[in-house]
Each structure stands twice: as structure tokens, then as C-alpha cells.
Write a protein that holds these residues in place. Structure first.
Motif, PDB file in Angstrom:
ATOM      1  N   LEU A 125       0.811  -1.215   0.000  1.00 22.63           N
ATOM      2  CA  LEU A 125       0.000   0.000   0.000  1.00 22.63           C
ATOM      3  C   LEU A 125       0.846   1.268   0.000  1.00 22.63           C
TER       4      LEU A 125
ATOM      5  N   THR B  33      -4.630  -8.912   0.193  1.00 20.09           N
ATOM      6  CA  THR B  33      -3.917  -7.842   0.887  1.00 20.09           C
ATOM      7  C   THR B  33      -3.828  -8.261   2.341  1.00 20.09           C
TER       8      THR B  33
ATOM      9  N   LEU C 114      -9.868   0.557   1.238  1.00 18.38           N
ATOM     10  CA  LEU C 114      -9.383  -0.401   0.242  1.00 18.38           C
ATOM     11  C   LEU C 114     -10.545  -1.028  -0.520  1.00 18.38           C
TER      12      LEU C 114
END
Length: 370
Positions: free
Chosen positions: A7, A190, A211
């Protein structure tokens, strides 16, 4: 080439360091041990298409060893064509010794080249998974053919958890249980698994809120018990607040909350949980929280049940269904599973959550991870 699962990318004088929280969180990450976790790239991989037979990646790796135990294997894994896994061990870089969350010794090392040969001719998809338990500075990628950005699965899975999702002991980045599950279910992972640092931090909740996600899983509570960071009065409201923030960005996304797996020393005793002279973790019961794992599971289930009356896409799973009393022999230090334990957690999580009869069935590639 694309970098999936990161990220933020920190630019150094010599390369790039992938980080697993966005740049805006840096001033809020004040705990020194958490600062060591964010750049450890669990679930981060280089995604590309290539007709090269050989890829070579120049890296500088910082490895970490618990003062009580030998160094667990650190490796880069290349996944070729979605199935074949080629693992290459790390031999260079710095080696840090950690005691009670602090680096107490560092042996300096050198950069090295990680080489994947014999990939075969013709265009193919390749993912290079970075070591889950080390800090990696990427310096240069070389190939004896063309390289283009690859594609990640369309469906996105965001997972939050502790060391038991970070899986330092798994032996390689594709052997962590979240990686096994993601590959088998055909999901873009993720991983927000931070060893020792799953404390319902608001900056993590806001990260998840922002997200893209098709499914969100939160495996919470054990680190709160370990460090005695919340009390009976505050744990439930903190979990409610975390879920409120996640729901602000994902009002309809399925969210699964998972309680802790078995930890015999902490089942009926509150934290803090510390390592004794042999390296085993022992719940001291000296804190004032009263939060045993038995009580925490009750509180988590209560929070989910109250919210689920108006939020049917919020679900609960007892972590002992993933790793319970019959598995206790695979807790090598009394708290963390060994590699075999993580493999079983992955198999059970897939079956109970994403499998055909699971809570959130996902039809996917069903690639059998090694």
C-alpha cells in the motif's frame, strides 16, 4: 511489472521498500515493533508476464531471529503459471536478533541476487512472492526476455491479523496460510497481518475502509491478551468502533470476524504473555484486564451477534475450529503454530470459509498450494 499487496513504496537511496500500510499512517505508527512489521512484506508479490527463461532480482534483505530460537527459513517464491512454485532461500543481508520486541543485536550483511532459472520459453504469468518475515529492499530486476505487467485476480480479499496470520514460521511466503487460501480460492490478497500488533488500531480500520474489497476477514484478540492492552470495559467498544469504520467504506461487503486459535497458557489466564527462560510463551495473569482467551471469544461472539441482527453480512468463526486442542503439539513455543500447523489452518479456513460448504463460498481456480 506490478507490485501487489503493498500500500506504500518507500524510496531509499538504493532501491524500493514495499510497505503494507499507506503513507499517511506513518506518523501514527508509534510503536517500535509495529514499525518493524509494516515493511515486512507478507502477501506482497511482484506480478508480471514474461517470455524470459531466467529472472534475477537484486535485493537487500533484513532478517529477524527470536533470541530463543534458530532462524526460520527466509525465501523468495516464484509462482509460474499459477501452479509451479520455485523457492529460493535468502543467504545474505542483515541479521537482527529480537528479544521482547526489541532488536538487541545486528550482524551486517551484503546485498544478493535471487535467481529463478528454467522458467521455460513462451509467455507466462509469474508472481514473485517476497519473504513474509523479512524487510526487503528491491534494487533491480533483470530478465533474458521481455517483461510486462501481470494481472491479479479480480476478487479482492483483505485480511487483518496477528503473528498467527503473519506466519513467520511457515517456511516461505506462499506457505503462509493466507497465501495458500488466496491462491486456492483465486483471490487477490492484501495481508494486514502484523506480528504482535493486532490491537484494533484505528489507522488500520481506516486503511481497510478505503481499500477495495470483495471480502474482509478480521482475526482479532490474541495480541490484546498478549500485551494486556485493553480491558473488559474497552475491548468490546474497540471492536465495535473498528467494525463501524470498516462498514463506513464497505456497507455491503461480507465481513468475517475470527476469534483466537487455541493457546493453552492463555485460555483461562489473562496477560501479559511473556517468554520464559526456555522461549515458551506463558500468560502471567498479572494484568488487570481479566481478558482470558475464553472471555475474549465470548465478547467477540456477543459483538458480532448484536450487530448481525441488522447486518446479516457480518459473520463469526471460532478460531478453535481452525486450530484446537487436538493440534496443541504443533505450538512449538506454546503460542505460535509450526509450518504443519499453518498448513492445517489454511486447509480448514478454506473449507469453513471459502469452500463450497463454507460461510462465504468462493468459486475460484482451486489451485492446490504446495
Amino acid at each position: 511489472m506490478a507490485i501487489a499487496g503493498a500500500l506504500d513504496i518507500e524510496r531509499t537511496a538504493t532501491g524500493l521498500v514495499p510497505r503494507r500500510l499507506p503513507a499517511w499512517t506513518r506518523p501514527q505508527v508509534t510503536d517500535p515493533y509495529m514499525r518493524l512489521m509494516v515493511p515486512r512484506p507478507a502477501g506482497v508479490r511482484l506480478v508480471l508476464r514474461t517470455d524470459a527463461d531466467t529472472l534475477e532480482l537484486d535485493v537487500f534483505v533484513t532478517r529477524f531471529r527470536n533470541a530463543h530460537y534458530p532462524l526460520f527459513p527466509v525465501a523468495f517464491d516464484a509462482v509460474v503459471g499459477g501452479a509451479q512454485v520455485i523457492s529460493r532461500p535468502v543467504r545474505g543481508g542483515d541479521l537482527c536478533v529480537v528479544r521482547a520486541g526489541q532488536v538487541v543485536e545486528t550482524a551486517p550483511g551484503e546485498a544478493e541476487a535471487i535467481r529463478f532459472g528454467g522458467l521455460g520459453t513462451g509467455w507466462k504469468d509469474v508472481e514473485v512472492w517476497l519473504p513474509q518475515a523479512a524487510i526487503v529492499e528491491l534494487r533491480e530486476l533483470r530478465a533474458d526476455g521481455a517483461v510486462a505487467p501481470g494481472r491479479v485476480p479480480e476478487r479482492k480479499w483483505v485480511h487483518y491479523g496477528s503473528s498467527i496470520s503473519h506466519c513467520a514460521e511457515a517456511g516461505g511466503p506462499t506457505s503462509t496460510w493466507p497465501a495458500r487460501v488466496a491462491r486456492r480460492a483465486g483471490l487477490d490478497l492484501t495481508s494486514l497481518a502484523f506480528a504482535g500488533n493486532c490491537h484494533l488500531d484505528p489507522f488500520v480500520a481506516r486503511t481497510i475502509r478505503d481499500l477495495p474489497a470483495d471480502v474482509i476477514t478480521l482475526k482479532v484478540a490474541v495480541n490484546v491478551q498478549n500485551l494486556d492492552t485493553l480491558k473488559v470495559r474497552t475491548f468490546g467498544p474497540a471492536l465495535h468502533g473498528f467494525l463501524d469504520t470498516v462498514r463506513d467504506g464497505h456497507p455491503q461487503t461480507p465481513v468475517l470476524v475470527v476469534s483466537p486459535i487455541l493457546c493453552p497458557t492463555a485460555e483461562d489466564r489473562a496477560g501479559p504473555t511473556v517468554q520464559d527462560g526456555t522461549g515458551r510463551y506463558v500468560a502471567t495473569g498479572e494484568g488487570s484486564s481479566g481478558l482470558t482467551l475464553v472471555r475474549m471469544r465470548e465478547l467477540i461472539e456477543e459483538v458480532v451477534a448484536v450487530r448481525a441482527e441488522r447486518d446479516p453480512r457480518l459473520l463469526y468463526l471460532d478460531g478453535r475450529s481452525l486450530f484446537g486442542p487436538d493440534d496443541a503439539d504443533d505450538l512449538y513455543d506454546g503460542l505460535h503454530p509450526n509450518a504443519d500447523g499453518y498448513r492445517r489452518i489454511g486447509e480448514r479456513f478454506h473449507a469453513r470459509v471459502f469452500g463450497p460448504s463454507g460461510l462465504l463460498p468462493m468459486s475460484g481456480a482451486d489451485v492446490r498450494a504446495p
